[in-house]
Design a protein around this motif. Structure first.
Motif, PDB file in Angstrom:
ATOM      1  N   VAL A   1      -3.013  -7.603   0.954  1.00 26.46           N
ATOM      2  CA  VAL A   1      -1.567  -7.713   1.155  1.00 26.46           C
ATOM      3  C   VAL A   1      -0.965  -6.316   1.173  1.00 26.46           C
ATOM      4  CG1 VAL A   1       0.594  -8.621   0.233  1.00 26.46           C
ATOM      5  CG2 VAL A   1      -1.507  -9.948  -0.020  1.00 26.46           C
ATOM      6  N   ASP A   2      -0.169  -6.043   2.176  1.00 27.43           N
ATOM      7  CA  ASP A   2       0.573  -4.779   2.232  1.00 27.43           C
ATOM      8  C   ASP A   2       1.891  -4.996   1.509  1.00 27.43           C
ATOM      9  OD1 ASP A   2       2.056  -2.514   2.817  1.00 27.43           O
ATOM     10  OD2 ASP A   2       1.334  -2.400   4.890  1.00 27.43           O
ATOM     11  N   HIS A   3       1.874  -4.746   0.208  1.00 21.92           N
ATOM     12  CA  HIS A   3       3.029  -5.025  -0.637  1.00 21.92           C
ATOM     13  C   HIS A   3       4.247  -4.206  -0.233  1.00 21.92           C
ATOM     14  CE1 HIS A   3       0.251  -7.221  -3.140  1.00 21.92           C
ATOM     15  NE2 HIS A   3      -0.512  -6.142  -3.218  1.00 21.92           N
ATOM     16  N   ALA A   4       4.034  -2.954   0.112  1.00 24.10           N
ATOM     17  CA  ALA A   4       5.151  -2.090   0.518  1.00 24.10           C
ATOM     18  C   ALA A   4       5.788  -2.619   1.799  1.00 24.10           C
ATOM     19  CB  ALA A   4       4.671  -0.655   0.704  1.00 24.10           C
ATOM     20  N   ALA A   5       4.968  -3.065   2.737  1.00 21.93           N
ATOM     21  CA  ALA A   5       5.511  -3.602   3.989  1.00 21.93           C
ATOM     22  C   ALA A   5       6.269  -4.898   3.734  1.00 21.93           C
ATOM     23  CB  ALA A   5       4.390  -3.834   4.998  1.00 21.93           C
ATOM     24  N   GLN A   6       5.760  -5.742   2.852  1.00 22.19           N
ATOM     25  CA  GLN A   6       6.448  -6.995   2.528  1.00 22.19           C
ATOM     26  C   GLN A   6       7.814  -6.704   1.908  1.00 22.19           C
ATOM     27  OE1 GLN A   6       5.124  -9.426  -0.846  1.00 22.19           O
ATOM     28  NE2 GLN A   6       5.210 -11.225   0.508  1.00 22.19           N
ATOM     29  N   THR A   7       7.840  -5.807   0.946  1.00 26.33           N
ATOM     30  CA  THR A   7       9.105  -5.458   0.298  1.00 26.33           C
ATOM     31  C   THR A   7      10.070  -4.823   1.295  1.00 26.33           C
ATOM     32  OG1 THR A   7       7.951  -5.159  -1.797  1.00 26.33           O
ATOM     33  CG2 THR A   7      10.136  -4.167  -1.610  1.00 26.33           C
ATOM     34  N   ALA A   8       9.579  -3.924   2.126  1.00 20.38           N
ATOM     35  CA  ALA A   8      10.437  -3.277   3.131  1.00 20.38           C
ATOM     36  C   ALA A   8      10.994  -4.298   4.113  1.00 20.38           C
ATOM     37  CB  ALA A   8       9.651  -2.200   3.878  1.00 20.38           C
ATOM     38  N   ARG A   9      10.175  -5.253   4.533  1.00 24.87           N
ATOM     39  CA  ARG A   9      10.640  -6.284   5.462  1.00 24.87           C
ATOM     40  C   ARG A   9      11.746  -7.123   4.836  1.00 24.87           C
ATOM     41  NH1 ARG A   9      12.708  -7.933   9.527  1.00 24.87           N
ATOM     42  NH2 ARG A   9      12.214 -10.002  10.286  1.00 24.87           N
ATOM     43  N   LEU A  10      11.561  -7.520   3.596  1.00 24.07           N
ATOM     44  CA  LEU A  10      12.601  -8.283   2.905  1.00 24.07           C
ATOM     45  C   LEU A  10      13.883  -7.463   2.787  1.00 24.07           C
ATOM     46  CD1 LEU A  10      10.403  -9.892   0.135  1.00 24.07           C
ATOM     47  CD2 LEU A  10      11.715 -11.164   1.860  1.00 24.07           C
ATOM     48  N   ARG A  11      13.746  -6.212   2.359  1.00 22.68           N
ATOM     49  CA  ARG A  11      14.922  -5.345   2.184  1.00 22.68           C
ATOM     50  C   ARG A  11      15.672  -5.116   3.496  1.00 22.68           C
ATOM     51  NH1 ARG A  11      12.643  -0.913  -2.087  1.00 22.68           N
ATOM     52  NH2 ARG A  11      13.572  -1.893  -3.919  1.00 22.68           N
ATOM     53  N   ALA A  12      14.962  -5.133   4.601  1.00 25.08           N
ATOM     54  CA  ALA A  12      15.602  -4.912   5.898  1.00 25.08           C
ATOM     55  C   ALA A  12      16.487  -6.084   6.298  1.00 25.08           C
ATOM     56  CB  ALA A  12      14.541  -4.677   6.976  1.00 25.08           C
ATOM     57  N   GLU A  13      16.272  -7.245   5.694  1.00 24.98           N
ATOM     58  CA  GLU A  13      16.970  -8.457   6.129  1.00 24.98           C
ATOM     59  C   GLU A  13      17.867  -9.105   5.097  1.00 24.98           C
ATOM     60  OE1 GLU A  13      17.016  -9.595   9.192  1.00 24.98           O
ATOM     61  OE2 GLU A  13      15.623  -8.076   9.918  1.00 24.98           O
ATOM     62  N   VAL A  14      17.516  -8.995   3.820  1.00 24.91           N
ATOM     63  CA  VAL A  14      18.260  -9.715   2.780  1.00 24.91           C
ATOM     64  C   VAL A  14      18.406  -8.849   1.532  1.00 24.91           C
ATOM     65  CG1 VAL A  14      17.455 -11.964   3.625  1.00 24.91           C
ATOM     66  CG2 VAL A  14      16.183 -10.822   1.812  1.00 24.91           C
ATOM     67  N   PRO A  15      19.387  -9.168   0.684  1.00 28.88           N
ATOM     68  CA  PRO A  15      19.506  -8.435  -0.584  1.00 28.88           C
ATOM     69  C   PRO A  15      18.287  -8.688  -1.463  1.00 28.88           C
ATOM     70  CG  PRO A  15      21.531  -9.627  -0.099  1.00 28.88           C
ATOM     71  CD  PRO A  15      20.495 -10.114   0.876  1.00 28.88           C
ATOM     72  N   VAL A  16      17.758  -7.620  -2.036  1.00 31.31           N
ATOM     73  CA  VAL A  16      16.528  -7.695  -2.822  1.00 31.31           C
ATOM     74  C   VAL A  16      16.727  -6.998  -4.156  1.00 31.31           C
ATOM     75  CG1 VAL A  16      14.110  -6.938  -2.949  1.00 31.31           C
ATOM     76  CG2 VAL A  16      15.045  -7.771  -0.784  1.00 31.31           C
ATOM     77  N   ARG A  17      16.205  -7.632  -5.213  1.00 32.09           N
ATOM     78  CA  ARG A  17      16.046  -6.993  -6.515  1.00 32.09           C
ATOM     79  C   ARG A  17      14.562  -6.954  -6.790  1.00 32.09           C
ATOM     80  NH1 ARG A  17      19.189 -10.434 -10.718  1.00 32.09           N
ATOM     81  NH2 ARG A  17      17.657  -9.403 -12.017  1.00 32.09           N
ATOM     82  N   ILE A  18      14.097  -5.846  -7.309  1.00 33.26           N
ATOM     83  CA  ILE A  18      12.691  -5.705  -7.686  1.00 33.26           C
ATOM     84  C   ILE A  18      12.594  -5.862  -9.202  1.00 33.26           C
ATOM     85  CG2 ILE A  18      10.655  -4.209  -7.678  1.00 33.26           C
ATOM     86  CD1 ILE A  18      11.562  -5.060  -4.872  1.00 33.26           C
ATOM     87  N   SER A  19      11.732  -6.753  -9.627  1.00 34.71           N
ATOM     88  CA  SER A  19      11.520  -6.986 -11.050  1.00 34.71           C
ATOM     89  C   SER A  19      10.172  -6.409 -11.452  1.00 34.71           C
ATOM     90  CB  SER A  19      11.537  -8.487 -11.334  1.00 34.71           C
ATOM     91  OG  SER A  19      11.188  -8.725 -12.685  1.00 34.71           O
ATOM     92  N   ASP A  20      10.091  -5.872 -12.652  1.00 35.25           N
ATOM     93  CA  ASP A  20       8.821  -5.348 -13.143  1.00 35.25           C
ATOM     94  C   ASP A  20       7.799  -6.462 -13.342  1.00 35.25           C
ATOM     95  OD1 ASP A  20       9.647  -2.738 -13.106  1.00 35.25           O
ATOM     96  OD2 ASP A  20      10.195  -2.700 -15.218  1.00 35.25           O
TER      97      ASP A  20
END
Length: 125
Positions: A34-53
């Motif tokens: 899984v490309d975690h950085a790409a997944q997070t970037a894709r979500l951030r490009a489209e919707v509001p995102v919060r990252i949880s530890d």
């Protein structure tokens, strides 16, 4: 639970937001392929995102929680927990659902039923 916040880079605010777990298991090399950085970037490009530890459901890595908008929450909608979100198609389904309104505003795509789970210990997110 620590967190880092990010707004949407899309054309306007989405009616709800997602929380993405990124710590000990989710977002780590423990989830292979899984490309975690790409997944997070894709979500951030489209919707509001919060990252949880850590959301303490490591057996479901990668975990994404879709939170309803404030009006939907006031009307009774609750967060939807999605686990094992390890492919790009699932990420796209989440984006489409959030942009359509998310919990309490739009029907969840049937395919996301495969990812939905109830955490063993309910956390406030």
């Amino acid at each position: 639970m620590g967190e880092r916040r990010s707004g949407s880079a899309g054309s306007g605010p989405a009616p709800c937001r997602v929380i993405v777990c990124r710590d000990c298991c989710c977002g780590s090399p423990k989830v292979i392929g899984v490309d975690h950085a790409a997944q997070t970037a894709r979500l951030r490009a489209e919707v509001p995102v919060r990252i949880s530890d850590c959301l303490d459901v490591c057996d479901q890595a990668n975990v994404i929680v879709v939170q309803p908008s404030a009006p939907a929450r006031a009307a009774g909608a609750r967060p939807v927990w999605l686990g094992l979100v390890n492919d790009a198609d699932a990420t796209e389904d989440i984006i489409a659902w959030v942009r359509a309104g998310g919990p309490g505003r739009a029907d969840m795509p049937d395919i996301l039923d495969l990812y939905a789970f109830t955490p063993p210990r309910r956390r406030t997110v």
